[in-house]
Design a protein around this motif. Structure first.
Motif, mmCIF file in Angstrom:
data_model
loop_
_atom_site.group_PDB
_atom_site.id
_atom_site.type_symbol
_atom_site.label_atom_id
_atom_site.label_comp_id
_atom_site.label_asym_id
_atom_site.label_seq_id
_atom_site.Cartn_x
_atom_site.Cartn_y
_atom_site.Cartn_z
ATOM 1 N N PRO A 189 3.556 12.607 -4.517
ATOM 2 C CA PRO A 189 2.524 11.307 -4.366
ATOM 3 C C PRO A 189 3.802 11.048 -4.513
ATOM 4 C CG PRO A 189 3.477 12.677 -6.793
ATOM 5 C CD PRO A 189 2.795 13.507 -5.343
ATOM 6 N N SER A 190 3.313 9.253 -4.253
ATOM 7 C CA SER A 190 4.593 8.254 -4.098
ATOM 8 C C SER A 190 3.314 6.777 -5.076
ATOM 9 C CB SER A 190 5.016 7.952 -3.344
ATOM 10 O OG SER A 190 3.687 7.239 -1.871
ATOM 11 N N ALA A 191 4.805 5.860 -5.361
ATOM 12 C CA ALA A 191 3.921 5.086 -5.862
ATOM 13 C C ALA A 191 4.756 3.534 -5.203
ATOM 14 C CB ALA A 191 4.669 4.800 -7.273
ATOM 15 N N GLY A 192 4.367 2.818 -5.600
ATOM 16 C CA GLY A 192 4.950 1.316 -5.394
ATOM 17 C C GLY A 192 4.698 0.465 -6.008
ATOM 18 N N ALA A 193 4.842 -0.938 -5.842
ATOM 19 C CA ALA A 193 5.594 -2.364 -6.622
ATOM 20 C C ALA A 193 6.445 -3.347 -5.905
ATOM 21 C CB ALA A 193 5.095 -2.305 -7.913
ATOM 22 N N PHE A 194 5.700 -4.433 -6.507
ATOM 23 C CA PHE A 194 6.213 -5.255 -6.361
ATOM 24 C C PHE A 194 7.433 -5.613 -7.476
ATOM 25 C CE2 PHE A 194 3.146 -6.508 -3.737
ATOM 26 C CZ PHE A 194 3.611 -6.873 -2.347
ATOM 27 N N ALA A 195 8.711 -6.590 -7.457
ATOM 28 C CA ALA A 195 10.149 -6.803 -8.026
ATOM 29 C C ALA A 195 10.773 -8.444 -7.163
ATOM 30 C CB ALA A 195 11.046 -5.588 -8.447
ATOM 31 N N ARG A 196 9.796 -8.987 -8.208
ATOM 32 C CA ARG A 196 10.065 -10.090 -7.671
ATOM 33 C C ARG A 196 10.319 -10.081 -6.742
ATOM 34 N NH1 ARG A 196 10.837 -13.560 -11.792
ATOM 35 N NH2 ARG A 196 11.781 -12.764 -14.178
ATOM 36 N N THR A 197 11.438 -10.616 -5.919
ATOM 37 C CA THR A 197 11.525 -10.911 -4.172
ATOM 38 C C THR A 197 11.869 -9.227 -2.886
ATOM 39 O OG1 THR A 197 13.931 -11.168 -4.035
ATOM 40 C CG2 THR A 197 11.820 -13.439 -4.488
ATOM 41 N N LYS B 57 1.286 8.485 -14.900
ATOM 42 C CA LYS B 57 1.094 8.678 -13.971
ATOM 43 C C LYS B 57 0.616 7.492 -13.683
ATOM 44 C CE LYS B 57 1.618 13.158 -12.913
ATOM 45 N NZ LYS B 57 0.346 14.219 -11.827
ATOM 46 N N GLN B 58 0.425 6.047 -14.587
ATOM 47 C CA GLN B 58 0.385 5.032 -13.865
ATOM 48 C C GLN B 58 0.721 3.940 -15.353
ATOM 49 O OE1 GLN B 58 -4.331 3.345 -13.598
ATOM 50 N NE2 GLN B 58 -3.701 1.736 -13.119
ATOM 51 N N VAL B 59 1.206 2.751 -14.553
ATOM 52 C CA VAL B 59 1.248 1.555 -15.831
ATOM 53 C C VAL B 59 1.465 0.097 -15.275
ATOM 54 C CG1 VAL B 59 3.888 1.529 -15.577
ATOM 55 C CG2 VAL B 59 3.388 1.233 -17.269
ATOM 56 N N GLU B 60 0.916 -0.146 -16.022
ATOM 57 C CA GLU B 60 0.060 -1.365 -16.238
ATOM 58 C C GLU B 60 1.248 -2.815 -16.907
ATOM 59 O OE1 GLU B 60 -0.790 -2.758 -13.171
ATOM 60 O OE2 GLU B 60 -1.987 -0.424 -12.413
ATOM 61 N N PHE B 61 0.845 -4.260 -16.507
ATOM 62 C CA PHE B 61 1.518 -4.954 -17.824
ATOM 63 C C PHE B 61 0.658 -6.093 -18.433
ATOM 64 C CE2 PHE B 61 5.173 -3.090 -15.217
ATOM 65 C CZ PHE B 61 5.428 -2.370 -16.466
ATOM 66 N N VAL C 282 6.210 3.704 -10.200
ATOM 67 C CA VAL C 282 7.034 2.794 -10.772
ATOM 68 C C VAL C 282 6.674 1.250 -10.486
ATOM 69 C CG1 VAL C 282 8.946 4.268 -9.078
ATOM 70 C CG2 VAL C 282 7.552 1.997 -8.378
ATOM 71 N N GLN C 283 6.868 0.330 -11.864
ATOM 72 C CA GLN C 283 6.383 -0.624 -11.693
ATOM 73 C C GLN C 283 7.904 -2.093 -12.220
ATOM 74 O OE1 GLN C 283 4.662 -3.341 -11.524
ATOM 75 N NE2 GLN C 283 1.888 -2.699 -12.263
ATOM 76 N N SER C 284 7.100 -2.862 -12.454
ATOM 77 C CA SER C 284 8.136 -3.624 -12.675
ATOM 78 C C SER C 284 7.342 -4.894 -13.788
ATOM 79 C CB SER C 284 9.008 -4.391 -11.400
ATOM 80 O OG SER C 284 7.783 -5.243 -11.251
ATOM 81 N N PHE C 285 8.454 -5.496 -14.645
ATOM 82 C CA PHE C 285 7.555 -6.698 -15.093
ATOM 83 C C PHE C 285 8.850 -8.087 -15.252
ATOM 84 C CE2 PHE C 285 7.430 -9.053 -19.581
ATOM 85 C CZ PHE C 285 6.247 -9.232 -19.451
ATOM 86 N N GLY C 286 8.920 -9.003 -14.691
ATOM 87 C CA GLY C 286 10.426 -9.114 -14.429
ATOM 88 C C GLY C 286 11.102 -9.165 -14.026
ATOM 89 N N VAL D 228 0.796 -1.129 0.444
ATOM 90 C CA VAL D 228 -0.049 0.257 0.105
ATOM 91 C C VAL D 228 0.769 0.940 0.332
ATOM 92 C CG1 VAL D 228 -1.706 1.150 1.166
ATOM 93 C CG2 VAL D 228 -1.718 -1.299 1.172
ATOM 94 N N TYR D 229 0.397 2.225 -0.660
ATOM 95 C CA TYR D 229 1.559 2.836 -0.861
ATOM 96 C C TYR D 229 0.975 4.010 -1.237
ATOM 97 C CZ TYR D 229 0.325 1.785 -6.097
ATOM 98 O OH TYR D 229 0.138 1.257 -7.044
ATOM 99 N N GLY D 230 1.818 5.651 -1.328
ATOM 100 C CA GLY D 230 0.843 6.319 -2.121
ATOM 101 C C GLY D 230 1.180 8.529 -0.775
ATOM 102 N N ARG D 231 2.264 8.176 -0.159
ATOM 103 C CA ARG D 231 1.895 9.448 0.653
ATOM 104 C C ARG D 231 3.431 9.555 1.039
ATOM 105 N NH1 ARG D 231 -3.380 11.452 2.886
ATOM 106 N NH2 ARG D 231 -4.851 11.012 1.754
ATOM 107 N N GLY D 232 4.840 8.359 0.470
ATOM 108 C CA GLY D 232 5.934 8.746 0.918
ATOM 109 C C GLY D 232 6.227 7.310 1.901
ATOM 110 N N ASP D 233 5.339 6.833 2.222
ATOM 111 C CA ASP D 233 5.881 5.080 2.876
ATOM 112 C C ASP D 233 4.785 4.254 2.046
ATOM 113 O OD1 ASP D 233 6.034 6.572 4.944
ATOM 114 O OD2 ASP D 233 4.828 6.059 6.574
ATOM 115 N N VAL D 234 5.716 2.963 2.927
ATOM 116 C CA VAL D 234 5.831 1.538 2.191
ATOM 117 C C VAL D 234 4.981 0.852 2.981
ATOM 118 C CG1 VAL D 234 6.422 -1.001 0.799
ATOM 119 C CG2 VAL D 234 7.255 1.496 -0.144
ATOM 120 N N ASP D 235 3.278 0.707 3.260
ATOM 121 C CA ASP D 235 2.821 -0.131 4.189
ATOM 122 C C ASP D 235 2.944 -2.390 3.620
ATOM 123 O OD1 ASP D 235 2.545 1.879 5.599
ATOM 124 O OD2 ASP D 235 0.863 2.136 4.462
#
Length: 619
Positions: free
Chosen positions: A417-425, A497-501, A460-464, A387-394
């Motif tokens: 504004p801030s962003a968060g995503a998973f990238a493998r581990t 300001k948004q990207v998906e795969f 921010v986002q990741s693909f592989g 969970v992201y958006g205001r500078g922290d990562v939950d």
């Protein structure tokens, strides 16, 4: 190091010829967690009418200690303002609606009229006035019919309107109050009061102006053709944007969440007697009662709903207003969502909620945890969500949907504004102040940054093993094969300001889809480190979207679009019949679509939302 700089070619993609729409009428749809945020009050005796951004709400305030909601009506676009001379004239972001509230508490929509950029509305038994982005417009009321009576161009935003007898008062930000004579059946400019006018109130023949940094301005308008300014109070000390007056007192709201109380009976002019720590986008008063409500804005300019629809005060004894009662709703906004198809994982600050959506017409909450400082948006990988958006990562574990667990919080020491995503581990975080961060989550309570990049990032986002990080005007492609050594290898000129795969399948290559001011930009990422532009799907700009295997759902205030991307060179766009008021985030998994719509969670089942018509996309 950066390998090269490329510019993404803008190629408009052309839609296939129209064919018969699929039968989507059987779509199942549900709504959970409906709420609003009071934006304007109108008090008529013991009935309080509220434009609450989710529509119209009507309250019985005869007993301030037991305020009750009489009825409510949702609108397709956020409601902004209202006027209640007899019927209710409700201004939304797309129209002005004439509504009749019946004695059986039903609400009948008599008519609606398109208004673009509306900011204020006022009505009387004879007249309707609406301010839009460029002018103030006047109609003569003839029963339930409206006859155009005039349009007067404005140089700045009209922030408030009032009609008294045959005169219209128009507050114009940074300029003043323009008074019009309506007696001849049109908008005849009569006179002008110089002031930084933000809000207006009339008590008999006295006009009160919330003058921003000019303070409270009191004007005698017993002769509207020759107004006389009686006093100016709080110049350079206050910043007043809303005002109400009754019973020898004025109440003025400041944007920082305070209400200033003035005694109007002193011989020398208004005297400040009290200060309330209450937001007051909506404010109304009579001789014995004060009603306020509104939202709060944090240091990043991001809004939070208080969950108080109406806050009542007893002002019958003068001095400090005494709390008398309130009507509570859900706080908000409902700002983020992810889904695994069976459950929706919802950011509803300060609560993280799990909603069962297996029966999409009957969404049901199964669990929630309070997380102080919970961020706004949600992404999911396996049984973890970020969970992201205001500078922290939950970081939250949802392995047991009935018992979600907050694993850890990582502060970026940046901001919104801030962003968060998973990238493998790992987890990725980016914000506009402290840059891009790659986080080791092996020990979730003590997440550690292991690499990153300086910059001002919004997504921010990741693909592989590849990350894509976005600043104001470009997408940087980051090689994460060694997460301890993030390397920017390419820079693509694009504002998003948004990207998906979407993963590759038999009909298309792996796709990166980015929301832009012009619509959706498509990239082939068969080589993730070297994205290749496929073109632009023209849509209303700066929407939010979710991407499935071969379909995108794209939302802007008032509209939801379905984009078939099974053949990316010839996408097909449908505008659905679903109107979303204030979309914050969409998520899709299989046949399930969920929308965090600020004022509620919308859930759709296997058929998705019903389509209204097909749109052509032109070069």
């Amino acid at each position: 190091m950066m390998r090269k700089l490329i510019m993404a070619a803008v190629v408009a993609l052309v839609a296939l010829p129209s064919v018969a729409d699929p039968d989507l009428a059987s779509a199942l749809a549900g709504r959970w967690g409906s709420r609003g945020s009071s934006n304007e009050f109108k008090l008529a005796g013991n009935t309080l009418y509220v434009a609450d951004r989710n529509g119209l709400a009507v309250y019985d305030v005869s007993d301030a200690a037991r305020i009750s909601q009489l009825t409510a009506l949702g609108t397709d676009r956020s409601s902004i303002a209202l006027s209640v001379p007899d019927d209710v004239f409700l201004l939304t972001e797309g129209d002005v609606q004439q509504l009749a509230v019946r004695s059986d508490r039903s609400i009948v929509r008599k008519s609606s009229m398109s208004v673009l950029g509306g900011s204020a509305v006022a009505a009387s038994s004879q007249w309707l006035a609406v301010a839009d982005a460029m002018a103030v417009n006047l109609w003569h009321r003839a029963g339930d019919s409206l006859e155009a009576a005039g349009r007067f161009p404005l140089h700045d935003l009209a922030t408030d309107l009032l009609i008294q007898n045959e005169h219209l008062y128009v507050a114009i930000e940074n300029e003043g109050v323009q008074i019009f004579d309506l007696s001849a059946g049109t908008l005849a400019p009569l006179t002008f009061i110089s002031a930084n006018a933000r809000g207006l109130a009339l008590d008999g023949s006295v006009l009160f102006i919330a003058g921003g940094v000019d303070g409270l301005i009191v004007v005698d308008v017993s002769d509207p053709s020759s107004p006389v300014t009686r006093s100016r109070t709080g110049q350079g000390e206050l910043n007043l944007v809303r005002v109400a007056a009754a019973g020898g007192r004025a109440y003025a709201g400041e944007p920082d969440g305070h209400v200033v109380v003035f005694d109007l009976t002193a011989a020398g002019g208004p005297v400040r007697t009290a200060l309330l720590a209450e937001p007051a986008q909506a404010i109304a008063a009579d001789s014995s009662r004060l009603f306020v409500a509104g939202s709060r804005t944090d240091q990043w300019g991001m809004e939070s709903f208080t969950g108080i629809a109406v806050q009542a005060f007893d002002v019958s004894r003068g001095g400090q207003p005494v709390p008398a009662g309130q009507f509570l709703t859900e706080p908000g906004p409902l700002s983020g969502v992810a889904t695994d198809g069976l459950f929706a994982y919802v950011a509803d600050p300060p609560f993280f909620r799990v909603i069962r959506i297996g029966n999409p017409d009957r969404p049901q909450e199964v669990a929630s945890i309070r997380v102080d400082g919970l961020q706004d948006h949600v992404r999911m990988q396996g049984r973890r969500v970020v969970v992201y958006g205001r500078g922290d990562v939950d970081l939250i574990d949802v392995t047991d949907v009935q018992n979600p667990v907050l694993l850890g919080v990582w502060p970026s020491f940046g901001g919104a504004p801030s962003a968060g995503a998973f990238a493998r581990t790992t987890v990725l975080e980016g914000n506009s102040r402290s840059g891009f961060h790659v986080l080791d989550t092996t020990d979730p309570p003590h997440m550690v940054q292991i690499s990153g990049s300086k910059g001002h990032y919004f997504e921010v986002q990741s693909f592989g093993d590849t990350a894509y990080i976005f600043d104001l005007g470009s997408m940087r492609v980051v090689d994460l094969r060694d997460p301890h050594n993030a390397i920017v290898v390419e820079n693509v000129i694009i504002a998003s300001k948004q990207v998906e795969f979407a993963a590759a399948d038999s009909t298309h290559p792996a796709l990166l889809v980015a929301s832009t001011p012009e619509g959706l930009r498509l990239f082939d990422i068969s080589n993730p480190l070297d994205p290749s532009s496929l073109g632009l799907v023209s849509l209303p700009g700066n929407g939010v979207f979710a991407l499935g295997e071969d379909k995108a759902w794209y939302a802007v205030p008032g509209s939801l679009f379905e984009v078939d991307l099974s053949n990316p060179s010839t996408p097909i766009v449908h505008q659905t019949s679903i109107a979303v008021a204030s979309p914050r985030q969409l998520a899709v998994h299989g046949d399930a679509l969920v929308i965090a719509d600020a004022y509620s969670l919308l859930t759709f089942g296997p058929a998705g939302p019903p389509a209204r018509h097909r749109l052509a996309i032109h070069p």
